[in-house]
Design a protein around this motif. Structure first.
Motif, mmCIF file in Angstrom:
data_model
loop_
_atom_site.group_PDB
_atom_site.id
_atom_site.type_symbol
_atom_site.label_atom_id
_atom_site.label_comp_id
_atom_site.label_asym_id
_atom_site.label_seq_id
_atom_site.Cartn_x
_atom_site.Cartn_y
_atom_site.Cartn_z
ATOM 1 N N TYR A 188 -67.289 -5.936 -1.569
ATOM 2 C CA TYR A 188 -66.811 -7.094 -2.228
ATOM 3 C C TYR A 188 -67.745 -7.681 -3.291
ATOM 4 O O TYR A 188 -67.511 -7.693 -4.449
ATOM 5 C CB TYR A 188 -66.229 -7.940 -1.337
ATOM 6 C CG TYR A 188 -65.835 -9.203 -2.155
ATOM 7 C CD1 TYR A 188 -64.598 -9.101 -2.813
ATOM 8 C CD2 TYR A 188 -66.239 -10.589 -1.807
ATOM 9 C CE1 TYR A 188 -63.938 -10.253 -3.438
ATOM 10 C CE2 TYR A 188 -65.633 -11.609 -2.472
ATOM 11 C CZ TYR A 188 -64.607 -11.470 -3.326
ATOM 12 O OH TYR A 188 -63.763 -12.441 -4.083
ATOM 13 N N LEU A 189 -69.005 -7.513 -2.946
ATOM 14 C CA LEU A 189 -69.833 -8.305 -3.753
ATOM 15 C C LEU A 189 -70.015 -7.199 -4.897
ATOM 16 O O LEU A 189 -70.407 -7.452 -5.994
ATOM 17 C CB LEU A 189 -71.063 -8.505 -3.047
ATOM 18 C CG LEU A 189 -71.355 -9.419 -2.056
ATOM 19 C CD1 LEU A 189 -72.667 -9.451 -1.324
ATOM 20 C CD2 LEU A 189 -71.142 -10.818 -2.662
ATOM 21 N N GLY A 212 -57.266 -1.033 -1.364
ATOM 22 C CA GLY A 212 -57.508 -2.258 -1.790
ATOM 23 C C GLY A 212 -58.860 -2.592 -2.112
ATOM 24 O O GLY A 212 -59.289 -3.640 -2.559
ATOM 25 N N ILE A 213 -59.807 -1.897 -1.579
ATOM 26 C CA ILE A 213 -61.178 -2.088 -1.814
ATOM 27 C C ILE A 213 -61.995 -1.143 -2.581
ATOM 28 O O ILE A 213 -62.842 -1.386 -3.432
ATOM 29 C CB ILE A 213 -61.903 -2.471 -0.405
ATOM 30 C CG1 ILE A 213 -61.073 -3.580 0.356
ATOM 31 C CG2 ILE A 213 -63.351 -2.662 -0.540
ATOM 32 C CD1 ILE A 213 -61.718 -3.983 1.622
ATOM 33 N N VAL A 214 -61.783 0.142 -2.017
ATOM 34 C CA VAL A 214 -62.921 1.521 -2.451
ATOM 35 C C VAL A 214 -62.168 1.520 -3.877
ATOM 36 O O VAL A 214 -63.178 1.722 -4.976
ATOM 37 C CB VAL A 214 -62.607 2.740 -1.629
ATOM 38 C CG1 VAL A 214 -63.338 3.926 -2.253
ATOM 39 C CG2 VAL A 214 -62.716 2.405 -0.321
ATOM 40 N N LEU A 227 -64.976 1.428 -7.382
ATOM 41 C CA LEU A 227 -65.258 2.663 -8.165
ATOM 42 C C LEU A 227 -64.823 2.551 -9.304
ATOM 43 O O LEU A 227 -65.565 3.311 -10.296
ATOM 44 C CB LEU A 227 -64.684 3.805 -7.125
ATOM 45 C CG LEU A 227 -65.167 4.131 -5.813
ATOM 46 C CD1 LEU A 227 -64.492 5.295 -5.148
ATOM 47 C CD2 LEU A 227 -66.715 4.546 -5.943
ATOM 48 N N ASN A 228 -63.847 1.763 -9.693
ATOM 49 C CA ASN A 228 -63.601 1.587 -11.262
ATOM 50 C C ASN A 228 -64.645 1.359 -12.149
ATOM 51 O O ASN A 228 -64.751 2.145 -13.200
ATOM 52 C CB ASN A 228 -62.202 0.595 -11.048
ATOM 53 C CG ASN A 228 -60.946 1.141 -10.731
ATOM 54 O OD1 ASN A 228 -60.788 2.407 -10.540
ATOM 55 N ND2 ASN A 228 -59.976 0.066 -10.691
ATOM 56 N N PRO A 229 -65.465 0.263 -12.206
ATOM 57 C CA PRO A 229 -66.380 0.001 -12.807
ATOM 58 C C PRO A 229 -67.635 0.955 -13.090
ATOM 59 O O PRO A 229 -68.221 1.592 -13.892
ATOM 60 C CB PRO A 229 -67.044 -1.352 -12.405
ATOM 61 C CG PRO A 229 -66.810 -1.281 -11.160
ATOM 62 C CD PRO A 229 -65.365 -0.847 -10.930
ATOM 63 N N ILE A 230 -67.661 1.521 -11.720
ATOM 64 C CA ILE A 230 -68.836 2.761 -11.704
ATOM 65 C C ILE A 230 -68.390 4.216 -12.436
ATOM 66 O O ILE A 230 -69.119 4.479 -13.188
ATOM 67 C CB ILE A 230 -68.961 3.036 -10.001
ATOM 68 C CG1 ILE A 230 -69.810 1.821 -9.318
ATOM 69 C CG2 ILE A 230 -70.065 4.159 -10.274
ATOM 70 C CD1 ILE A 230 -69.830 2.040 -8.042
#
Length: 313
Positions: A35-36, A278-280, A284-287
């Motif tokens: 989340y961070l 909902g999390i992974v 990963l999107n910005p990475i």
């Protein structure tokens, strides 16, 4: 079902993975870190897309929307989930559950349409480069983004109201969050209207955008293959590869969650795939965009250099 079997619900109990206390502790630490990373990574993308004049293009305008969407989406589900991991009671109020479902459903549907809009943007950029600035003008981009957000939230509001207005047989949700499929299993009586609305929604928010993305990339690929220079083909493909990777990650888990046959019992694998969805993916999107886009890399380097320079002063 008889009325005496109905339950007056004021709160719900989220018991997902409660049979695995050791797993919950590990998931708490993992989800907190992720989340961070989501907040930091997507915030950086939003900041550089605003501050760097080179990124004031339709592509990065929609990418900024995607980053803001991911922050809101995860903020509606992860903090309550973290509280429940460490709580003995693991409850959420009726209103809180409804609000969480509206936001998470709305953000999920909005992302489906937004990814299709981003595919259309890439189609125009590669297949009609000379008319790109004319077609993808500022007014059209704002209108497309507005309708994307509005359609997602109107549908999620309708689906949530239809679910929350029905009588419930019990208030125990076998999931980590107030997820619509898990909640529908608690409704007493006929849910054919809910299923019909969801089926129609699955077409408009999952299948139809995916078809638009598919046909956009068919035209994009045929155009790229006609480019004579290998450097030109590589540059054209690099502008699409990040988006295509995000589409595969997002739609892979979304289609598995909402298009497969549903059973009465929630499997542990479904809950873990829900976490991935909902999390992974938001993490990963910005990475993915940072690794694939030269402009984003330069924007991040510029932002970090400026921060270090100001700190020295």
């Amino acid at each position: 079902m008889d009325k005496e079997n109905y339950t007056a619900v004021t709160e719900f109990f989220l018991i997902g993975l409660s049979h695995y206390p050791s797993l919950q502790i590990s998931l708490y630490a993992l989800c907190l870190v992720m989340y961070l990373v989501i907040i930091l990574g997507n915030s950086i993308l939003i900041i550089i897309s605003i501050q760097d004049p080179r990124l004031h293009t339709p592509m990065y305008f929609f990418l900024g929307n995607l980053s803001f969407l991911d922050i809101c989406y995860t903020s509606s589900s992860i903090p309550p989930m973290l509280v429940n991991f460490m709580s003995v009671r693991k409850s959420i109020s009726f209103t809180g559950c409804a609000l969480q479902m509206v936001i998470s459903l709305g953000m999920g549907c909005t992302e489906c349409v937004l990814l299709a809009v981003m595919a259309f943007d890439r189609y125009v950029a590669i297949c009609n480069p000379l008319r790109y600035t004319i077609i993808m003008n500022k007014g059209l981009c704002v209108q497309m983004a507005t309708w994307t957000w509005a359609s997602g939230f109107l549908y999620s509001l309708l689906l949530t109201l239809l679910a929350m207005m029905r009588p419930f047989c019990n208030n125990i949700i076998d999931h980590l969050t107030c997820e619509i499929l898990a909640l529908l299993k608690l409704i007493c009586g006929d849910i054919s209207l809910n299923v019909f609305v969801m089926t129609v929604g699955n077409f408009f928010f999952l299948v139809f955008p995916l078809l638009l993305i598919f046909f956009s990339y068919v035209f994009i690929l045929s155009t790229i293959l006609r480019i004579n220079s290998s450097e030109g083909r590589k540059k054209a493909f690099s502008t699409c590869s990040a988006h295509l990777t995000v589409v595969i990650l997002f739609y892979g888990s979304a289609l598995f969650m909402y298009m497969k046959p549903q059973s009465k019992d929630t499997k542990t694998s479904d809950e873990l795939i829900g976490l991935s969805y909902g999390i992974v993916t938001p993490m990963l999107n910005p990475i993915i965009y940072s690794l694939r886009n030269k402009e984003v890399k330069q924007g991040v380097e510029k932002l970090l250099t400026r921060k270090l320079y100001l700190r020295k002063i």
